[in-house]
Design a protein around this motif. Structure first.
Motif, short mmCIF file in Angstrom:
data_model
loop_
_atom_site.label_atom_id
_atom_site.label_comp_id
_atom_site.label_asym_id
_atom_site.label_seq_id
_atom_site.Cartn_x
_atom_site.Cartn_y
_atom_site.Cartn_z
N PRO A 23 125.82 179.61 113.77
CA PRO A 23 125.29 178.24 113.80
C PRO A 23 123.98 178.11 113.01
N ALA A 24 123.74 176.92 112.47
CA ALA A 24 122.49 176.61 111.79
C ALA A 24 121.35 176.80 112.80
N PRO A 25 120.21 177.24 112.34
CA PRO A 25 119.74 177.27 110.96
C PRO A 25 120.05 178.57 110.23
N ALA A 26 120.85 179.47 110.82
CA ALA A 26 121.16 180.74 110.15
C ALA A 26 121.90 180.46 108.84
N THR A 27 121.60 181.28 107.83
CA THR A 27 122.32 181.21 106.55
C THR A 27 122.72 182.62 106.15
N GLY A 28 123.96 182.77 105.69
CA GLY A 28 124.45 184.08 105.29
C GLY A 28 124.68 185.02 106.46
N VAL A 29 124.90 184.45 107.66
CA VAL A 29 125.15 185.23 108.87
C VAL A 29 126.54 184.85 109.39
N TRP A 30 127.33 185.88 109.71
CA TRP A 30 128.71 185.68 110.14
C TRP A 30 128.98 186.42 111.44
N ASN A 31 129.83 185.84 112.29
CA ASN A 31 130.24 186.45 113.55
C ASN A 31 131.75 186.56 113.60
N ARG A 32 132.24 187.65 114.19
CA ARG A 32 133.67 187.83 114.42
C ARG A 32 133.84 188.27 115.86
N VAL A 33 134.36 187.35 116.70
CA VAL A 33 134.52 187.63 118.12
C VAL A 33 135.66 188.64 118.30
#
Length: 117
Positions: A23-33
């Motif tokens: 979620p914003a404000p993160a940029t270039g960050v990814w999650n895989r549950v």
């Protein structure tokens, strides 16, 4: 570490969930549950080179454990650098971050809800 809800059993298998942007404000960050949902989950988290968590110190109302698999992540407040093989355990409300990864970073993250009351 808070309360735990039962999850269905799962034998070894490739993760079914897709990589989704944090979620914003993160940029270039990814999650895989990998399992669970919301504040009761196990996931992989990945920062692309140059990825940031935002500019504010982070605090959340759940327990969090992080084991770094690869790369380097810098806490812009403390100057600490999390690299492969390091581990963090954060109780609810603990301040941390904001973060920046210049080269990229990946970790296994577990979150658990805080006990009610």
């Amino acid at each position: 570490m808070g309360t735990r809800r039962a999850r269905p059993a799962q034998e070894f298998a490739a993760p079914a969930g897709p990589w989704v942007p944090a979620p914003a404000p993160a940029t270039g960050v990814w999650n895989r549950v990998l399992g669970g949902e919301g504040e009761d989950a196990t996931l992989l988290q990945r920062y692309e080179p140059g990825g940031r968590s935002g500019t504010q110190v982070l605090r959340h109302e759940h327990w969090e454990e992080v084991y770094v698999l690869s790369g380097a992540l810098t806490d812009l407040t403390s100057g600490l650098v999390a690299t492969a093989g390091t581990y963090a355990f954060r109780p609810p409300g603990m301040p941390h971050g904001p973060y920046l990864s210049e080269q990229g970073w990946e970790a296994l993250v577990t979150t658990r809800p805080a006990a009610p009351g």
